[in-house]
Design an enzyme around this catalytic site. Sequence first.
Site, PDB file in Angstrom:
ATOM      1  N   HIS A  77       0.848  -1.193   0.000  1.00 30.31           N
ATOM      2  CA  HIS A  77       0.000   0.000   0.000  1.00 30.31           C
ATOM      3  C   HIS A  77       0.879   1.236   0.000  1.00 30.31           C
ATOM      4  O   HIS A  77       1.940   1.235   0.632  1.00 30.31           O
ATOM      5  CB  HIS A  77      -0.926   0.020   1.235  1.00 30.31           C
ATOM      6  CG  HIS A  77      -2.069   0.944   1.060  1.00 30.31           C
ATOM      7  ND1 HIS A  77      -1.975   2.288   1.328  1.00 30.31           N
ATOM      8  CD2 HIS A  77      -3.320   0.728   0.600  1.00 30.31           C
ATOM      9  CE1 HIS A  77      -3.130   2.853   1.050  1.00 30.31           C
ATOM     10  NE2 HIS A  77      -3.958   1.929   0.595  1.00 30.31           N
ATOM     11  N   ASP A 122      -7.985  -5.265  -0.283  1.00 29.32           N
ATOM     12  CA  ASP A 122      -8.471  -6.101  -1.385  1.00 29.32           C
ATOM     13  C   ASP A 122      -8.108  -7.568  -1.236  1.00 29.32           C
ATOM     14  O   ASP A 122      -8.570  -8.402  -2.011  1.00 29.32           O
ATOM     15  CB  ASP A 122      -7.915  -5.582  -2.722  1.00 29.32           C
ATOM     16  CG  ASP A 122      -8.536  -4.260  -3.101  1.00 29.32           C
ATOM     17  OD1 ASP A 122      -9.730  -4.076  -2.837  1.00 29.32           O
ATOM     18  OD2 ASP A 122      -7.825  -3.401  -3.655  1.00 29.32           O
TER      19      ASP A 122
END
Length: 428
Positions: A307, A364
């Site tokens: 991320h 996700d």
Amino acid sequence: MSDKAILEINGSKHEFPLVRGTENETAINIKTLRSDTGGITTIDPGYKNTGACESSITFLDGEKGILRYRGYSIEELAEKADFLEVVYLLIFGNLPTQEQLDKFHTDIKAKSIVDDDVKKILDAFPKTAHPMGVLSSLTSALTAFNPTSVNVDSEEDMYNTVVKILGKFPVLVAWTMRKKQGLPLDYGDNSLGYVENVLKMMFRKPNEEYVQNEILVNALDKLLILHADHEQNCSTSTVRIVGSSHAGLFASLSAGISALWGPLHGGANQAVLEMLEAIKADDGDTKKYMAKAKDKNDSFRLMGFGHRVYKNFDPRARIIKKAADEVLGDLGVEDPILDIAKGLEKEALEDQYFVDRKLYPNVDFYSGIIYRAMGIPTEMFTVMFALGRLPGWIAQWREMRLRKEPIGRPRQMYIGETLREFKSINKR
Ligand code: CMC
């Protein structure tokens, strides 16, 4: 700490004020950089160090794994709030009273009819079209069917636009899925809650009564809350920058949907599931995929890992991992994909490559497993992300317009040819 930063360029010193946020984040305000330095600019590919705006919507501390909407922790909201309360909170800044929430829901329902002619646009798409492309197009088309521009100085006008899109968007989401499945396109049921209505619109069969399943309602509610905002990510920045030209809300959202589609952003939830399926088909050989992810000559990345901001863990991923276990258990679904995901996560978290780069599972990684258990087709996963992110986009667009932010227009460093003389075609 001093309240200014000093930049020295070729012996000349330039001072810039430091600004601090309510969580003591510090930024250098370089508003006057170009005028003070005779045109010197900054280069920051991917805006890794650039704060594009001041915002009071979402606070995120990537080192500590903190995510808060309007000051409330994501953990508490996911456990105690329902999605519509979070929608209200994000857009208007405070949790609604029961009366405010009821009115909000009634107003949303009153605006939920999508012009029947939008079906003709949908009909023109082949069934093979990706639902994200279809959703982006239909959202943009809403502008044509609702052409009056929003007077952002009128609270009432703003409110009406907000409830309009919150009412119509779930219909478009359901239609993109139903069209693909060859099911008739119909409207929601105003006697239902927001999330219950979404599920019924998506799954109702023309020849059966739709029976609500509390497990699905709660799972979707939680997933939507977890996706509802994430400060200045790629799609949200897109919505803000498109809106900064004073293009309307629907056009800005349509651009945001396109940005979300990419596999490095929201499209990762679909890519994760496809990756896990590929590993399963490859006899569960996670080691092979780990090696591919680490190989610099291979473009493959471990989808659902890493991320831009979280360098510790993604708090949403923790909640979703737990929810995946619960939802699959409650539904009585045994999915070998969940075991592969857990095995892959364990391997990655112990692997030096991932440890060194601070790569952790993101939102996700596990969400697709829940969507799948709910019966949502893989290609619809990113559409579900968009449905969740809608309030965040709206809140950010509204904030940007109310703060009267200038048009977004970055600078560049030109590295092309200097002035050249034009040669006619026969002399080239
Ligand atoms: N698999 C393997 N290596 C990775 C991965 C990954 N998933 N993510 C980052 N790296 C490596 C990357 O190769 C680089 O290595 P090196 O320093 O040796 O060149 C290093 O880690 C830093 O990566 P980066 O690309 O500079 O980091 P970024 O902040 O630009 O990218 C990211 C963040 C999310 C795009 C990236 O981690 C990624 O591509 N992840 C996979 C896609 C994904 O899951 N996206 C969903 C993001 S969360 C939901 C959302 O908000 O959309």
